[in-house]
Design an enzyme around this catalytic site. Structure first.
Site, PDB file in Angstrom:
ATOM      1  N   CYS A 167       0.838  -1.210   0.000  1.00  0.00           N
ATOM      2  CA  CYS A 167       0.000   0.000   0.000  1.00  0.00           C
ATOM      3  C   CYS A 167       0.870   1.257   0.000  1.00  0.00           C
ATOM      4  O   CYS A 167       1.504   1.587   1.008  1.00  0.00           O
ATOM      5  CB  CYS A 167      -0.920  -0.026   1.219  1.00  0.00           C
ATOM      6  SG  CYS A 167      -1.819   1.507   1.515  1.00  0.00           S
ATOM      7  N   CYS A 177      -0.118   3.980   2.520  1.00  0.00           N
ATOM      8  CA  CYS A 177       0.274   3.577   3.876  1.00  0.00           C
ATOM      9  C   CYS A 177       1.698   4.017   4.181  1.00  0.00           C
ATOM     10  O   CYS A 177       2.025   4.391   5.315  1.00  0.00           O
ATOM     11  CB  CYS A 177       0.179   2.058   4.039  1.00  0.00           C
ATOM     12  SG  CYS A 177      -1.487   1.380   3.839  1.00  0.00           S
TER      13      CYS A 177
END
Length: 306
Positions: free
Chosen positions: A84, A87
């Site tokens: 991700c 993230c």
């Protein structure tokens, strides 16, 4: 992002079903990456006081490290994954803020790939997704990457909801803006304050700073003694009275400035009265709403208007 101090929780009790985790066998000690290599004075390292700042949590450790811990210390749960990209933007900021908190709150990281059941229980549909857990229950959440200033405000609200009082770290953006104001670089100061307000519209310190820039511009080139004398000689000259009030505020005589303009509101009408009122309200912004002198002046202004 909602503020748990003033809004209802986005959760109803039981909306996140954690019952399956209760009674889970006692876990082995979780990994705490923030306590591994970096020393306490390095960003991302453990708090100087030795308290846990960041822990990696699994389904097996969730009961003790999140639910039970949150009974005494707010826990912020970060759902993330290695693949991700957003993230990778948010998680380091959360880790740094957790280290700054020095144990006032704990960041619990949950890898959704390794713990899909936890992600399912929290109804995580996209990552990054962040939950705040206080008293054994989730109380608020947000998804996606948010500006650091907004994130700090959200964390402060969570801490207050959890009954924790901590000092707000100095905002470097505000320091830069204040330094520009103090050095007389009004253009840079205004730009810096406006940037803060674009990211955090309710930032009272930035609003106060921007109001100070306005006052500094209005008094630029004025002779304070001459301006105050002129206002004394012409009590109904609006421009003279406004300038005198600005000078009084910058001289530490805010109450005198407020009284001057409240009196002028009483003696004016129509557009002139509204101009004076707006000027007075802008001066209130510098001190902030909690200032007793501002509260008293607001009452006097209301009386003068109505």
């Amino acid at each position: 992002m909602s503020d748990p101090r003033i809004t209802s929780s986005i959760f109803t009790r039981g909306a996140v079903d954690l019952s399956a985790l209760r009674g889970t066998p006692e876990p082995s000690r979780p990994t705490a990456p923030s306590q591994a290599a970096p020393p306490a004075d390095v960003p991302g390292g453990p708090p100087a006081g030795g308290g846990v700042a960041v822990i990696d949590v699994t389904e097996a450790t969730f009961q003790s490290e999140v639910l039970e811990r949150s009974l005494s210390t707010p826990v912020i749960v970060d759902f993330w994954a290695e693949w991700c990209e957003p993230c990778k933007q948010l998680s380091p900021v959360l880790e740094r803020l957790a280290a700054e908190g020095q144990g006032a709150w704990v960041l619990a990281r949950v890898d959704v790939d390794a713990n899909p059941r936890l992600a399912q229980m929290f109804r995580v549909q996209g990552i990054p997704m962040v939950f705040a857990v206080v008293g054994g229950q989730p109380i608020d959440a947000f998804s996606g990457v948010v500006p650091e200033a907004q994130l700090r405000q959200w964390i402060q609200a969570i801490l207050k909801a959890g009954g924790v009082t901590v000092a707000e770290p100095e905002d470097p953006r505000l320091t830069e803006a204040d330094d520009a104001l103090m050095s007389g670089d009004l253009e840079a100061a205004e730009a810096a304050y406006r940037k803060i307000l674009a990211e955090s519209p309710a930032d009272a310190a930035a609003e106060a700073g921007l109001a100070q820039v306005g006052v500094a511009r209005r008094v630029a080139g004025a002779d304070p003694r001459a301006a105050l004398a002129a206002a004394e000689q012409a009590p109904d000259d609006i421009e003279a009275q406004l300038l005198a009030a600005d000078i009084e505020v910058l001289s530490g005589l805010a109450e005198q400035a407020y009284a001057r303009l409240v009196g002028l509101v009483r003696r004016t009408a129509g557009d002139d009265r509204d101009k004076v009122r707006q000027h007075l309200v802008s001066l209130f912004t510098i001190a902030g709403p909690d200032d007793p002198a501002v509260a008293a002046a607001r009452r006097a202004l209301a009386s003068a208007l109505f």
